[in-house]
Design an enzyme around this catalytic site. Structure first.
Site, short mmCIF file in Angstrom:
data_model
loop_
_atom_site.label_atom_id
_atom_site.label_comp_id
_atom_site.label_asym_id
_atom_site.label_seq_id
_atom_site.Cartn_x
_atom_site.Cartn_y
_atom_site.Cartn_z
N GLU A 275 0.47 -1.09 -0.08
CA GLU A 275 0.35 -0.04 -0.31
C GLU A 275 0.43 1.50 0.58
OE1 GLU A 275 -2.94 -0.40 2.84
OE2 GLU A 275 -3.73 -1.70 2.23
N GLU A 288 2.87 0.78 4.00
CA GLU A 288 2.30 -0.73 4.61
C GLU A 288 2.21 -1.77 3.70
OE1 GLU A 288 -0.49 -0.94 7.23
OE2 GLU A 288 -2.06 -0.61 6.44
#
Length: 661
Positions: A275, A288
């Site tokens: 992400e 993350e």
């Protein structure tokens, strides 16, 4: 390939895994708590094993019970779904120690990427761009304030072990940094048994865009395009789509290559997601990595044609990827909405109860419904309140959105509150349709909360026409059943006064089978529909345009719902409408001196005492629901007269917590 797998999860994701396993000829074992004894995933699986009480901490989160169920049924592998044990390295180790296969990555990748601080350090070493911030653990609120000021507001306080929007707070000043640190810490401790918090710079005008990766056990890793997940509420995704309307090919390639580099750095092997936060200039920063399957994976499946669950199973069984990066193509567009049991008109508070009616739209090449419920099922207070994921596909983004709007209007749910009106309003919003969005979209467009969709002239006319037609059909049907006609003109011409949004319309209709001509004032409208009395949704064309309008019966009319708008519509004879104007209005009870519990939940704390003076905005109580802490604040200045609840109490909606003088 495996002969039998156990799914260590529940709800729609368990059902989703079962569908692919069934397609591949693999038998499945479901596990269930007391609350899920009659759940859909239990019914769909070949076998089911009871594992404990309703609370997840006593059932779905007990690794030993999952392993016992696998051994007892002869399952060879365990698919974790998402949430629960899916990113717990100790569970993977226990699975492997038991001689079983974990359908997901190895413990090292989960450990490395599961800790936000460690993951950012590894990302930086792998050449992945990261957000500026303070990666060391914050020891207390004072240090949180100090470091936040040094980084420069706004900042994001995050639980190191966080996920799903839990343990995250944005702070714009010292006071919010202090309060946000304590709230994030408490929420993280409750949800993850890990209260470590770190701080990073909050990127303004951010987009949340993530890259889907696939890696096998032979060192091969590819990326399958991106998903735009910027429409969020409280850091939880609401709408996802693939591809992103914002990325160009160069940025997509750069993000994909960095995602692959990170996956290779931790020897990743499964279907995971990297992400990123992307700013208005398409600069992107690592956020993350989720090492398990994502909730929003269906949009990627629709635009790539790749079954991600099938790939997870094949990778876990040791197979090599059969595709290379050059084989990945993105075709068309997909949009996903998360349908939740929550009330958008009451601040999105969770709703629990039984689904007295549940009629999802029909699945097709353009509509996919991933659900774990059925009519008569119960939405429990013990688990995430997701009802379904509604996914639509089109050759273009406009076509996918249009299909989504139609499917949302056809989705009929009763017995609990749900967020479909809000989702419909989002799909109709000009800014969303233009692809102009950030993670602040909902806060910016609905600063005072959601109060219903916008009532356009087109929607109002559709409701008036629909009310006129269905009322005429019902009156005609009643006349036929009674064996007599109450008014000589009834079969040929009916006249009504239809009142909606405090505006009255004189209408008339000549019904002829599935076709009718409705006259509103001096305007004639053609209607075609095969609607029959008892159908909960009117589906048909009005002047050639398709409409799906949900119907609920009132004493003197209906409540009609479409396109995010839900309104009472009165249908009366001209004389009845004239007399109705003389009726007095009912006055709602005054609750301005009460603090009511806005949702079913557990009282965490009461922040005031009897006799205390409170100011508007001051925290009064904290109520936990669905593992999220909700701070209840004073709406105005006042004096506490009595306190009717205490920490540890379980409350229902509208239970009185505090009374004011």
């Amino acid at each position: 390939m495996f002969n039998k797998i156990l799914i260590a999860n529940r709800g729609e994701i368990a059902c989703r895994v079962i569908k692919t396993a069934r397609k591949m000829g693999i038998k499945t074992v479901a596990v269930y708590s007391d609350a899920d004894a009659d759940a859909l995933h239990v019914e769909m699986a070949d076998e089911a094993v009871h594992i404990g009480p309703p609370a997840a901490a006593e059932s779905y989160l007990i690794a030993d019970k999952i392993l016992e169920a696998a051994k007892a049924t002869g399952a060879e592998a365990i698919h974790p779904g998402y949430g629960f044990l899916s990113e717990r390295a100790s569970f993977v180790e226990a699975v492997q120690a038991a001689g079983l296969t974990f359908i997901g990555p190895d413990p090292y990748a989960i450990t490395a990427m599961g800790d936000k601080i460690t993951s950012k350090e590894l990302a930086a070493k792998a050449g992945v761009t990261t957000v500026p911030g303070h990666m060391d653990i914050i020891k207390d609120a004072d240090e949180a304030v100090k470091i936040s000021a040094q980084i420069g507001y706004p900042v994001m306080l995050k639980a190191s072990a966080g996920g799903g929007g839990k343990g995250m707070r944005i702070a714009w000043n010292d006071e919010e940094a202090r309060e946000g640190y304590l709230s994030a810490q408490n929420e993280a401790r409750s949800s993850f048994a890990d209260d470590r918090v770190f701080i990073e710079k909050f990127i303004e005008e951010p987009r949340h865009i993530e890259i889907q990766v696939l890696g096998d056990k032979h060192g091969n890793v590819i990326y399958l395009g991106e998903r735009e997940c910027s429409i969020q509420r409280r850091h939880q995704k609401v709408v996802e789509e693939a591809p992103s309307p914002f990325l160009d090919e160069a940025t997509r390639k750069a993000m994909g290559e960095e995602a692959v580099a990170l996956a290779k750095a931790v020897d990743y092997c499964s279907a995971g997601t990297v992400e990123f936060i992307v700013d208005k200039n398409r600069n992107f920063y690592f956020l993350e990595m989720n090492t398990r399957l994502q909730v929003e994976h269906p949009v990627t499946e629709l635009v790539t044609g790749v079954d991600l669950v099938e790939q997870m199973l094949r990778i876990a069984d040791g197979e090599k990827l059969t595709m290379s990066q050059d084989d990945v193509t993105l075709t068309g567009w997909a949009v996903e909405n998360r349908v939740y049991a929550e009330d958008p008109l009451r601040g999105f508070l969770p709703s629990i109860g039984r689904l007295s009616r549940y009629i999802p739209p029909a699945e097709s090449e353009t509509v996919r419904v991933d659900t774990g419920v059925y009519e008569g099922a119960e939405i429990s207070m013990f688990y995430d309140p997701m009802i379904a994921k509604l996914v639509t596909y089109g050759a273009t983004r406009d076509e996918a959105i249009a299909a989504q709007r139609r499917a949302l209007d056809e989705y009929y749910i009763r017995g609990i509150a749900h967020n479909i009106p809000f989702l419909s309003a989002l799909m109709a919003h000009p800014r969303f349709q233009a692809g102009d969005m950030t993670t602040n979209f909902i806060a910016e467009e609905y600063p005072d909360g959601f109060e219903g969709g916008s009532l356009t002239d087109t929607t109002k006319e559709a409701m008036v026409v629909t009310a006129t037609m269905i009322n005429a059909i019902e009156v005609s049907r009643a006349s036929q059943i009674e064996g007599q006609i109450s008014e000589p003109e009834a079969p040929q011409l009916m006249r009504w006064v239809v009142t909606i949004d405090n505006e009255a319309f004189d209408t008339s209709i000549i019904p002829v089978g599935d076709h009718a001509e409705v006259v509103i004032g001096s305007k004639s409208v053609e209607v075609e529909s095969d609607w029959m009395p008892g159908d909960p949704v009117f589906k048909g064309t009005i002047d050639g345009t398709y409409h799906a309008i949900e119907i609920d019966y009132d004493a003197i009319g209906y409540t009609l719902t479409t396109d995010g708008v839900s309104l009472p519509v009165r249908v009366q004879t001209p004389r009845a409408a004239e007399l109705y104007k003389l009726m007095p209005e009912k006055i709602a009870p005054d609750t301005s001196k009460l603090l009511l519990c806005p949702m079913p939940g557990l009282v965490v704390s009461i922040a005031v005492e009897e006799g205390a003076e409170v100011k508007a905005g001051q925290p009064l109580a904290v109520v936990e629901a669905m593992k999220m802490e909700n701070i209840l604040r004073a709406e105005r200045d006042g004096v506490v007269q009595s306190i009717n609840a205490a920490a540890g109490d379980s409350l229902a909606v509208d239970d009185v917590i505090i009374e004011f003088a």
